[in-house]
Design a protein around this motif. Structure first.
Motif, PDB file in Angstrom:
ATOM      1  N   SER A   1       0.943   4.099  -3.006  1.00 43.21           N
ATOM      2  CA  SER A   1       0.616   5.494  -2.643  1.00 43.21           C
ATOM      3  C   SER A   1       1.802   6.433  -2.836  1.00 43.21           C
ATOM      4  CB  SER A   1       0.142   5.554  -1.187  1.00 43.21           C
ATOM      5  OG  SER A   1      -0.975   4.709  -0.978  1.00 43.21           O
TER       6      SER A   1
ATOM      7  N   ARG B   1       0.835  -1.214   0.000  1.00 44.45           N
ATOM      8  CA  ARG B   1       0.000   0.000   0.000  1.00 44.45           C
ATOM      9  C   ARG B   1       0.863   1.255   0.000  1.00 44.45           C
ATOM     10  NH1 ARG B   1      -3.081  -2.751   4.022  1.00 44.45           N
ATOM     11  NH2 ARG B   1      -2.290  -1.309   5.591  1.00 44.45           N
TER      12      ARG B   1
ATOM     13  N   ASN C   1       4.532   6.496  -1.297  1.00 46.18           N
ATOM     14  CA  ASN C   1       5.137   6.851  -0.014  1.00 46.18           C
ATOM     15  C   ASN C   1       6.404   6.054   0.273  1.00 46.18           C
ATOM     16  OD1 ASN C   1       3.112   8.737   0.689  1.00 46.18           O
ATOM     17  ND2 ASN C   1       1.773   7.075   1.388  1.00 46.18           N
TER      18      ASN C   1
END
Length: 272
Positions: free
Chosen positions: A110, A106, A112
């Motif tokens: 994203s 995830r 990140n």
């Protein structure tokens, strides 16, 4: 008058003789009879004491007089033997690894997490999950359903067996095209040689197919839907879903050789 005196004396004698009996045996005291204990009854009592002892150990802390918050802090015993302890710890380890991989996926999706960090973390987690599966032979799909884990990205990554940067190709590629082509060609040759030697076990073939997929993803001109890459990714996914000790059938071995030959020819055509 003389005739009645012996009767009175006899009555007094009877009364005096019964008095000590009334003192020794009160009316309220039950009469106890000693029955010798048989061997079977003795064994049954011993078993009962052992069961009660085990129950008392498992429920060492009574929760009857506790509040809800206090009951939540009571330690629950999950195992009764060293083998059960190993099994519980192994399941907890698998649960932790899958959750961590889901978080990494995830974070990467994203933006990140940098590609270099993502790839290193994903490879490490996939390697640990693979080793854990070998030790416990755990069906991860059934495991996640049983424990209500909503981790589709992690399950897909485990099924593919390589990070997304390798599956779809990443931008961080500093190697020269010539060296990439030579390494990928060597991966094809090594895989074909292994199949010619009839190495049919999954744990022998899977690393070879993975190396081919890693090499192909270094060439952006080869798309994910290209038959050059698609057939190899499908084989890698299929091998990752099997147990390490499984073996390919003769028909599967023949089909794999055919797919590798075709992929190898298409790879060289794509480089021209």
């Amino acid at each position: 008058m003389i005739a009645t005196r012996p009767k009175r004396k006899q009555q007094r004698t009877a009364t005096s003789n019964n008095a000590p009996v009334q003192q020794l045996v009160p009316e309220s005291a039950p009469v106890q009879h000693h029955v010798p204990e048989t061997r079977s009854r003795s064994k049954e009592r011993s078993r009962s004491r052992n069961r009660n002892s085990r129950i008392s150990k498992k429920s060492a802390v009574s929760t009857q007089n506790m509040t809800a918050d206090e009951q939540m802090n009571v330690e629950v015993r999950l195992y009764d033997s060293s083998q059960e302890r190993k099994d519980v710890r192994q399941l907890a380890n698998i649960y932790s690894l899958i959750n961590t991989l889901s978080i990494v996926e995830r974070a990467y999706l994203s933006d990140n997490l940098p590609e270099s960090v993502y790839e290193a973390e994903s490879k490490a987690l996939l390697s640990k999950i693979s080793q854990t599966k070998k030790l416990g032979e755990v069906d991860l799909n059934e495991f996640t359903r049983e424990w209500k884990m909503n981790v589709p990205a992690a399950l897909h990554r485990i099924a593919v067996g390589v990070p997304a940067t390798i599956e779809f190709g990443g931008s961080s590629n500093t190697m020269s095209v010539a060296k990439d082509a030579a390494d990928t060609t060597q991966s094809y040759i090594t895989a074909l040689d292994a199949l010619e030697l009839e190495q049919m076990d999954v744990d022998q073939i899977q690393p070879l197919i993975r190396d081919i997929c890693v090499g192909l993803n270094k060439f952006p001109q080869i798309s994910q839907e290209d038959t050059t890459k698609k057939s190899m990714v499908e084989w890698l996914t299929s091998l990752n879903s099997r147990q390490p000790g499984d073996s390919l059938s003769d028909n599967e071995l023949r089909q794999l050789k055919f797919d590798i030959d075709n992929s190898y020819a298409n790879f060289h055509s794509a480089l021209k």
